[in-house]
Enzyme design. Structure first.
Site, PDB file in Angstrom:
ATOM      1  N   TYR A 136     -62.643 -50.204  91.675  1.00 24.45           N
ATOM      2  CA  TYR A 136     -63.359 -51.152  90.817  1.00 24.45           C
ATOM      3  C   TYR A 136     -64.543 -51.797  91.538  1.00 24.45           C
ATOM      4  O   TYR A 136     -65.568 -52.068  90.939  1.00 24.45           O
ATOM      5  CB  TYR A 136     -62.413 -52.285  90.387  1.00 24.45           C
ATOM      6  N   LYS A 186     -50.669 -42.961  94.901  1.00 23.68           N
ATOM      7  CA  LYS A 186     -50.937 -41.523  94.778  1.00 23.68           C
ATOM      8  C   LYS A 186     -51.173 -41.000  96.200  1.00 23.68           C
ATOM      9  O   LYS A 186     -52.195 -40.373  96.515  1.00 23.68           O
ATOM     10  CB  LYS A 186     -52.162 -41.312  93.861  1.00 23.68           C
TER      11      LYS A 186
HETATM   12  C1  IPM Z   1     -58.164 -55.549  81.901  1.00 29.82           C
HETATM   13  C2  IPM Z   1     -59.444 -54.874  81.465  1.00 29.82           C
HETATM   14  C3  IPM Z   1     -60.506 -54.998  82.540  1.00 29.82           C
HETATM   15  C4  IPM Z   1     -59.984 -54.230  83.750  1.00 29.82           C
HETATM   16  C5  IPM Z   1     -61.896 -54.495  82.166  1.00 29.82           C
HETATM   17  C6  IPM Z   1     -62.423 -55.146  80.928  1.00 29.82           C
HETATM   18  C7  IPM Z   1     -62.870 -54.699  83.289  1.00 29.82           C
HETATM   19  O1  IPM Z   1     -59.199 -53.560  81.085  1.00 29.82           O
HETATM   20  O2  IPM Z   1     -58.199 -56.755  82.203  1.00 29.82           O
HETATM   21  O3  IPM Z   1     -57.120 -54.901  81.904  1.00 29.82           O
HETATM   22  O4  IPM Z   1     -60.139 -52.998  83.819  1.00 29.82           O
HETATM   23  O5  IPM Z   1     -59.422 -54.879  84.634  1.00 29.82           O
END
Ligand code: IPM
Ligand code: NAD
Ligand code: MN
Length: 352
Positions: A136, A186
């Site tokens: 992320y 994984k």
């Molecule tokens: C969540 C959402 C977010 C994530 C997105 C909107 C960035 O899917 O809070 O689960 O992936 O963490």
């Protein structure tokens, strides 16, 4: 008890309104609410999904109640201006590395799950998702490779301290509940996961009373719906936790039922500073129609009372009221019923 309320986009404002009404109906002394713009709504008003004043408001609060962000009209903006950057930015800026996503089938509500009732009855787990690292937050981009072909890339990594601190959160939760701990990775393919597994094993030495096992994420996805009884506390990274928690919500019955708490290290007068939000998004397909299920957000408010304000009794009362409403057939469209957002909120408050 200063709460920054950030409703956001789509169904965010609709579900947040009901959670706020539940908090207000408890008439807790010293409760003060501030409301801020976030997500696409903030972009349209201020030109940025996470304006400085919103971040400041969140920092000045003891807890944040968050709705959802995501606006299809913003999907072609440069990535740093998209609504989703607001929630990612809040998590990162506020140091909220520990995301707790409890998933459980309340007793007597097995019929809401698409799983066989005897399997559904055993679904009671806490997903501990790392929230400020992984693929992320790594470098990413698009480029043209040596063959002249377009290529997208995202770097996945975890540093030792990032794994260690979230592992401690999960081990403490397992020790306190008596549940076993399953670390999901994984490691058969990814070096990031091998480091993850090695660090989790090291941390385990400090918790001799906790039973630990490791599971690959593909198998874990399968086991969540076939043998949910195999899980207690589930410790996993950002990406796997995102996917597994949506899966777990479907196994419970609806994504409209799963709350979350995002915590860091900052302490407040009565607990830990945190951000509380449903695990679902802005649901553009049903936004503005008054039919979103607000229970996930209401249950998130309960988690706020528990973790940030030390109000276990009130948190449990809210959870009991939601469970009672469901048992009485107060179901939104997501659960095959016809109750709207306001009616569900009203029904929960009536049972409080
Ligand atoms: C969540 C959402 C977010 C994530 C997105 C909107 C960035 O899917 O809070 O689960 O992936 O963490
Ligand atoms: P979503 O969670 O918004 O919706 C998935 C499906 O579940 C849709 O059919 C929706 O109608 C339904 N649903 C979700 N919440 C519901 C509720 N409370 N009651 C009834 N039905 C509900 O996921 P998506 O469609 O993939 O994403 C929509 C937008 O939300 C995207 O922009 C995405 O990036 C964003 N998103 C934001 C967050 C967040 O703010 N934390 C989380 C997930 C997705
Ligand atoms: Mn998600």
């Amino acid at each position: 008890m200063k709460i920054a309320v950030l409703p956001g986009d789509g169904i965010g404002p609709e579900v947040t309104r009901e959670a706020v009404a539940v908090l207000e109906c408890l008439a807790l002394p010293g409760l003060t609410l501030f409301e801020g713009d976030v997500g696409g709504a903030a972009y349209h008003r201020h030109g940025h999904p996470l304006p400085a004043e919103t971040l400041d408001m969140a920092r000045a609060a003891d807890a944040v109640l968050f709705g959802a962000v995501g606006d299809p009209t913003c999907d072609t903006l440069e990535r740093h201006l998209r609504p989703e950057q607001a929630i990612l930015g809040l998590r990162k800026e506020l140091g909220l590395f520990a995301n707790l996503r409890p998933a459980r089938v309340f007793a007597g509500l097995e019929h809401l799950s698409p799983l066989r009732a005897d399997i559904a009855a055993s679904l009671d787990m806490l997903i501990v998702r790392e929230l400020t690292g992984d693929v992320y937050f790594g470098a990413k981009g698009q480029r043209v490779n040596a063959d002249g072909e377009r290529e997208g890339w995202d770097a996945m990594s975890y540093a030792d301290h990032e794994v260690r601190r979230i592992a401690h959160v999960a081990f403490r939760a397992a020790a306190a509940s008596g549940w076993k701990l399953t670390s999901v990775d994984k490691a058969n393919v990814l070096e990031t996961s091998q480091l993850w597994r090695d660090v989790v094993v090291e941390v385990a030495a400090e918790y001799p009373g906790v039973t630990l096992d490791h599971m690959y994420v593909d198998n874990a996805a399968m086991q969540v719906v076939s043998h949910p009884d195999r899980f207690g506390v589930v410790l996993t990274g950002n990406l796997f936790g995102d996917i597994l928690s949506d899966l777990a919500s479907a196994a419970v019955g609806s994504i409209g039922l799963l709350p979350s708490a995002s915590l860091g290290e900052r302490q407040t007068a009565h607990g830990t500073f945190g951000l509380y939000e449903p695990i679902h998004g802005s649901a553009p397909d049903i936004a503005g129609q008054g039919k979103a299920n607000p229970m996930a957000t209401i249950l998130s408010a309960a988690m706020m009372l528990r973790h940030s304000f030390g109000r276990e009794a009130e948190a449990a009362r809210i959870e009991a009221a939601v469970s009672a409403a469901l048992a009485d057939g107060v179901l939104g469209g997501d659960l095959g019923g016809s109750h709207g957002t306001a009616a569900i909120g009203e029904a929960v408050r009536a049972r409080l």
